[in-house]
Design an enzyme around this catalytic site. Structure first.
Site, mmCIF file in Angstrom:
data_model
loop_
_atom_site.group_PDB
_atom_site.id
_atom_site.type_symbol
_atom_site.label_atom_id
_atom_site.label_comp_id
_atom_site.label_asym_id
_atom_site.label_seq_id
_atom_site.Cartn_x
_atom_site.Cartn_y
_atom_site.Cartn_z
ATOM 1 N N ASP A 263 -16.518 10.471 -17.207
ATOM 2 C CA ASP A 263 -16.933 10.924 -15.839
ATOM 3 C C ASP A 263 -17.908 11.173 -15.922
ATOM 4 O O ASP A 263 -18.779 11.185 -17.377
ATOM 5 C CB ASP A 263 -16.187 11.351 -15.432
ATOM 6 C CG ASP A 263 -16.173 11.579 -13.595
ATOM 7 O OD1 ASP A 263 -16.622 10.710 -13.350
ATOM 8 O OD2 ASP A 263 -15.127 12.351 -13.439
HETATM 9 C C1 NOJ Z 1 -17.304 12.006 -10.973
HETATM 10 C C2 NOJ Z 1 -15.978 11.540 -9.991
HETATM 11 O O1 NOJ Z 1 -15.437 12.194 -10.790
HETATM 12 C C3 NOJ Z 1 -14.877 10.169 -10.226
HETATM 13 O O2 NOJ Z 1 -14.588 10.246 -9.896
HETATM 14 C C4 NOJ Z 1 -16.222 9.455 -9.945
HETATM 15 O O3 NOJ Z 1 -15.688 8.003 -10.414
HETATM 16 C C5 NOJ Z 1 -17.398 8.977 -11.009
HETATM 17 N N1 NOJ Z 1 -17.999 11.215 -10.437
HETATM 18 C C6 NOJ Z 1 -18.136 8.435 -10.138
HETATM 19 O O4 NOJ Z 1 -18.779 8.411 -8.894
#
Ligand code: NOJ
Length: 695
Positions: A263
């Site tokens: 993430d």
């Molecule tokens: C953080 C989020 O937790 C995740 O779900 C997302 O895909 C990413 N950012 C990218 O935007």
């Protein structure tokens, strides 16, 4: 043309590309494949040219993607195409209901339809990869991200996960109009303590195996191309450094052969978690756990060479990660089709078919929570409608959280939907606030209330789940007029509805219904469509009951009456929720009969006993009466949404095989333990017909 011809001639060679390529790659190029960068700013372009970027996170639009892809495919040494990713969560330009709403349809076909439309539009925008579906089971409505998931039950979440992976990827995600899916966030992110986003999680291996892992396993079995490792720590080990979840479970047990992306900067966050002293150690932990691609932070690239030199990671590990990424790129057909036709967006975005699908899915997501004295549908003779409430004419709120390229201007509001339905002869008297004179002038009043969309989503946890006080006052004022009215709710999480749930004659849960939301709400309010959705998450009576979920354990006090001094209870509120998981009404009535329970199978008859066609969701719950470990009081094992005309009847059959009966036993293995099982078949997690069988 020359290039196309070349590609046609070298198709077979292109298919062998990943393995061949790894041998030709420099260390910098290998580490480059492990890097995902945010945008296409000049620094990124230069790095792409140098073969040092594998993917991007938010480069959007066919022209922009093609421009950057051209640098990768024509100017970099090894011509490895980029994988363009983005959060396409519930639609790209045509926005569908938020995933929690979609799950309320209890109809995987609706989830597959919505994901397939989202994939088409994302593809037209140059994208080849979506960071969806989120398959985190969530039992705490304070957590703002419950809006992105399919609720509290592993079987329902798994069914939606399978459908959405299929919808995004099809059977072959190299096909135009398909994108690679990403099951996230691995794992147990939904268990954040106190519902506060990014907070710690601590879940036993049994609960992990029985509740949080199954939707991921389902996604893997459905062929999901990628997974995303969670921000959160699990029993002391963050998702992006977790050898147990990533290596032992995902790769060794489940044989997942796609790749894992961290993430957003979660490799870097290993420092803030306090398990890495610096970026080098963070990279070491991430690589050793098997996080293949680093999103945004750049520790792999900054420290990869030094880690190799010091023997802290091996060349084989790096190569394995590169291979997995190239394999997914190959499966995505990027060598055959690196570019996107630039006119597609004009043809596909918001097409009549896409809008029609969005309206259909929105209708299927709606849950009728109350309907005293058949206050709904709105009587046909009502031609003047008072429409009140802050969400009644909002465009932006109907999009919900994660609206991708969804535009408020495209949205049909409830006001517009009702006006269209009434036609020229009807009148909508609209005010966002308490204009009671309008109620007096109208035949019927519709109130549209709830949470603004920005109250749920990532980093949007809340400690108060009640409706805003001014909205409750507005409803009470309308109620006091004694004129007919209904309440439409828009929200991305279970709310604590209190007085509203006890007193409003008619209550329709519409979630954030998307671009066609206003039309869909009108379809249901006027009875053109009959609501058939069911809650995918328990609605508590008071916040103090949270976490509250239907599949809880019995406790050693389950023999005592609920009001017993020493029962497991509260002094000031019952244990019962306001609205249970699986609950939802219809404009018609249904009856279940002739339950036949046997090991391996359950049969039941469903009859529409009312005067209209409608949908019912038949739900099969199981309880293992005496097992080696304590069991939930009931667990959903199968369900089916069925459409029946008035008076119509259908015999339904559900399998209850070893997969449904097994539990994670004391010795930490899946096993069916002999003994008695009770089965409840109902139209909610409360009530129903019961039977039992012995294994
Ligand atoms: C953080 C989020 O937790 C995740 O779900 C997302 O895909 C990413 N950012 C990218 O935007």
């Amino acid at each position: 043309m020359k290039r196309l011809l070349l590609l046609a001639l070298t198709g077979a060679i292109a298919l062998a590309a990943p393995t061949d390529l790894v041998a030709q790659m420099t260390l910098e190029e290998k580490l480059g494949q492990l890097q995902q960068r945010l945008t296409d700013e000049p620094a990124t372009v230069a790095l792409v040219r140098a073969g040092r970027v594998g993917s991007t996170l938010s480069v959007l639009g066919a022209a922009r993607c093609n421009r950057l892809q051209r640098v990768a495919v024509e100017e970099s040494r090894l011509k490895i195409p980029l994988l363009f990713g983005f959060d396409v969560i519930h639609g790209y330009r045509t926005i569908f209901p938020v995933p929690l709403g979609e799950a309320a349809s209890w109809d995987p076909a609706m989830a597959e339809l919505s994901a397939s439309v989202a994939a088409r539009e994302a593809y037209a925008a140059g994208l080849r990869w979506t960071f969806a579906p989120m398959v985190d089971v969530a039992r705490d409505p304070r957590w703002g991200r419950v809006v992105e998931g399919a609720g509290e039950d592993p079987v329902l979440v798994s069914a939606m996960a399978r459908a959405r992976v299929r919808g995004f990827q099809g059977t072959d995600y190299s096909q135009p109009g398909r994108v690679v899916a990403c099951a996230k966030h691995f794992v147990a992110y939904g268990a954040v303590e106190a519902g506060r986003d990014y907070n710690s999680t601590d879940v036993s291996e049994r609960t992990l195996r029985e509740v949080y892992l199954p939707p991921f396993k389902t996604a893997v079995d459905a062929g999901v191309g990628t997974l995303m490792s969670a921000f959160t720590d699990l029993g002391g080990v963050p998702g992006s450094a977790n050898v147990f979840t990533l290596d032992e479970v995902l790769r060794r047990e489940w044989k997942f052969d796609g790749f894992v992306v961290s993430d957003y900067s979660s490799v870097e966050e290993l420092i803030h978690h306090g398990i890495a002293a610096d970026g080098a150690e963070a990279a070491e932990l991430g690589l050793n756990a098997g996080v293949d691609m680093e999103m945004v932070s750049e520790n792999y690239n900054q420290h990869g060479a030094a880690l190799l030199a010091a023997g802290k990671v091996t060349p084989e590990q790096i190569e394995a990660s590169v291979r997995r990424i190239l394999l997914v790129k190959q499966r995505a057909g990027l060598w055959e089709r690196p570019y996107t036709e630039e006119g597609l967006a004009d043809r596909w975005f918001l097409s009549a078919d896409h809008r029609k699908a969005a309206r259909r899915v929105a209708v299927s997501s709606m849950v009728l929570l109350r309907n005293e004295r058949n206050r709904l549908p709105i009587p046909a003779q009502a031609s003047t409608i008072a429409l009140l409430g802050p969400l009644a004419d909002s465009k932006v709120d109907l999009l919900g959280s994660w609206e991708a390229d969804g535009k408020a201007a495209d949205v049909v509001t409830v006001r517009e939907g009702i006006q269209r339905r009434l036609g020229a002869a009807g009148k909508v008297l609209y005010a966002p606030g308490p204009r009671l004179d309008l109620v007096q002038k109208a035949d019927y009043t519709v109130l549209v209330v709830g949470e603004p969309a920005r109250w749920s989503g990532e980093a949007r946890s809340r400690s108060d789940l009640s409706l805003p006080a001014d909205q409750v006052r507005l409803i009470q004022a309308v109620h006091a007029t004694r004129k007919p009215y209904c309440v439409v709710l828009m929200n991305g999480r279970p709310l604590v509805l209190g007085w509203v749930a006890e007193n409003c004659p008619a209550l329709l849960e519409a979630w954030y219904p998307g671009t066609e939301g206003g039309n869909a709400v009108a379809d249901v309010l006027f009875g053109d469509q009959n609501p058939g959705g069911k809650l995918p998450m328990t609605f508590p009576r008071v916040l103090g009951q949270v976490p509250i979920y239907y599949n809880h354990k019995a406790t050693g006090r389950s023999n005592l009456p609920p009001d017993h001094t020493f029962a497991s209870k509260y002094l000031d509120v019952s244990n019962e929720p306001q609205f249970p998981f699986g609950y939802g009404l219809s404009y018609t009535t249904f009856e279940l009969s002739n339950l036949k329970v046997a090991p391996g199978q359950v049969e039941v008859t469903l009859t529409n006993t009312g005067l209209r066609a409608g949908d019912e969701v038949v739900q099969v719950y199981l309880h293992d009466v005496a097992a080696s470990v304590t069991r939930p009081v009931k667990e959903l094992k199968a369900f089916q949404r069925v459409t029946l005309g008035p008076g119509q009847q259908q015999r339904l059959t559900f399998p209850l095989g070893p997969e449904q009966l097994a539990l994670w036993d004391r010795s930490m293995h899946w096993r069916v333990e002999p003994g008695v099982f009770t089965v409840t078949v109902g139209t909610s997690s409360e009530g129903g017909l019961t039977g039992e069988f012995r294994i």
